[in-house]
Write an enzyme that holds these catalytic residues in place. Structure first.
Site, PDB file in Angstrom:
ATOM      1  N   CYS A   1      44.514  32.717  33.707  1.00 20.49           N
ATOM      2  CA  CYS A   1      44.312  32.287  32.319  1.00 20.49           C
ATOM      3  C   CYS A   1      42.822  32.390  31.962  1.00 20.49           C
ATOM      4  CB  CYS A   1      44.802  30.859  32.124  1.00 20.49           C
ATOM      5  SG  CYS A   1      46.575  30.706  32.401  1.00 20.49           S
TER       6      CYS A   1
ATOM      7  N   CYS B   1      40.327  29.319  32.437  1.00 20.71           N
ATOM      8  CA  CYS B   1      40.517  28.491  33.633  1.00 20.71           C
ATOM      9  C   CYS B   1      39.668  28.978  34.802  1.00 20.71           C
ATOM     10  CB  CYS B   1      41.994  28.510  34.020  1.00 20.71           C
ATOM     11  SG  CYS B   1      42.323  27.665  35.572  1.00 20.71           S
TER      12      CYS B   1
END
Ligand code: SF4
Length: 352
Positions: free
Chosen positions: A120, A123
């Protein structure tokens, strides 16, 4: 008794094999029933702490099997009391677990993978790539270590578990389910599934399987954007499993479990924090009983995203509420030690 790490981890050995082992040492099958709580309940570090077995059998267990437990590599503490602990796994891999205190609960945030293959965009774990899946025993060892720390520091054990640390739990389905099952049983900690939250970016076939397996854990879905166009950029797996597939799987989960679904939504300035985003998010939420946790973005080195101004965050929550959505602005815990949501990554945070 000496233990080396070239032996099989006893918690990962199939019960049929353990029965065979006991039989070879002239022991009856009831010893397996005696053994289980020592492996999954009593927080032992060595086999010779087992009280109800003969010393010859304990010697045999010690020379044959490994009992995984973790010494922390390093622990960092935030001013709000949150502690991030790094654990060194076999193969010299490091994962992180977080102990999060609150007035009414003590929560352990556990890792299920070393690194994460999902990647992601916002992240830190996603940036470190994927190393390997953790075993159920390694998840349990994190739980034991953080529980010990909770008792030492706060005088009480863990009340809640969130599988929200490093990794995508549903991509390590078998081991995650085994961990949950074992701590849920009376041979484990009788840790209620209602106090366990599994956080996922949403892999439809595993969400349905989780519903079919009747684990009854709380399900938190990292949505982060209300349209495929925006979500594709934030959560790459959305290109494989678009929002329509995710919603269909969540409807299935709700119909089977009757549990409210939580959507996690990290607010990113100028990306997903507008009025239209809120209205579109509300439309998704209305399809089954759900609630939204709004998470303030926790910045880390090498990422350009920013959290919105407080007024924008407030407006976003207000619009959701006006649209009838149950919405909570989640207080960010542990952000000064990079222990908050999306910040776990040993390459970014700490050098060991
Ligand atoms: S948010 Fe979760 S699924 Fe996405 S990269 Fe990070 S750990 Fe993996």
């Amino acid at each position: 008794m000496e233990q080396t790490n070239n032996k099989p981890d006893i918690r990962q050995v199939p019960e049929a094999e353990l029965l065979k082992f006991l039989n070879e040492y002239g022991e009856k099958p009831f010893r397996l029933k005696q053994l289980r709580p020592w492996l999954w309940k009593h927080f032992i570090n060595t086999f010779d702490e087992i009280k109800n077995m003969p010393s010859g059998l304990l010697n045999a267990l010690t020379s044959t099997y490994l009992l995984t437990f973790f010494e922390s590599v390093r622990t960092l503490e935030d001013m709000d009391g949150t502690e991030k602990t790094a654990f060194r796994l076999a193969g010299d891999t490091v994962v992180e677990g977080v102990l999060i205190p609150a007035a009414d609960r003590l929560t352990a945030c556990l890792s299920t993978q070393a690194g994460c293959p999902v990647g992601c965009a916002f992240c830190a774990t996603g940036k470190m790539g994927f190393k390997r899946n953790l075993t159920a025993s390694e998840m349990y060892a994190q739980f034991v270590s953080l529980n010990r720390r909770a008792v030492q520091k706060w005088g009480r054990g863990l009340t809640n578990i969130v599988l929200m640390g490093m990794g995508e739990p549903l991509l390590n389905y078998e081991q995650v389910v085994r961990f949950i099952t074992m701590i849920n049983t009376s041979d484990g900690h009788s840790f209620s599934a209602r106090r366990i939250t599994l956080s996922t970016v949403g892999i439809p076939q595993y969400i349905k399987r989780l519903a079919d397996d009747s684990l009854k854990v709380n399900l938190a879905v990292s949505l982060h954007a209300p349209t495929n166009e925006k979500r594709n950029a934030l959560v790459p797996l959305n290109k494989t499993y678009p929002i329509e597939m995710l919603i269909e799987a969540l409807m299935y989960y709700y119909k089977k479990t009757k549990q409210t679904i939580t959507f996690e939504y990290v607010l990113l300035r100028g990306i997903n924090d507008g009025r239209t985003d809120a209205v579109q998010l509300a439309a998704l939420c209305r399809q089954f009983p759900s609630k939204v946790n709004i998470i303030e973005f926790n910045s880390f080195e090498g990422v350009a995203y920013q959290k919105p101004e407080a007024v924008m965050t407030g407006n976003f929550c207000r619009i959701l509420k006006e649209q009838g959505v149950n919405c909570t602005l989640r207080q960010s815990k542990g952000s000064t030690i990079n222990a908050a949501c999306g910040q776990l990554s040993h390459i970014v945070n700490i050098s060991y």
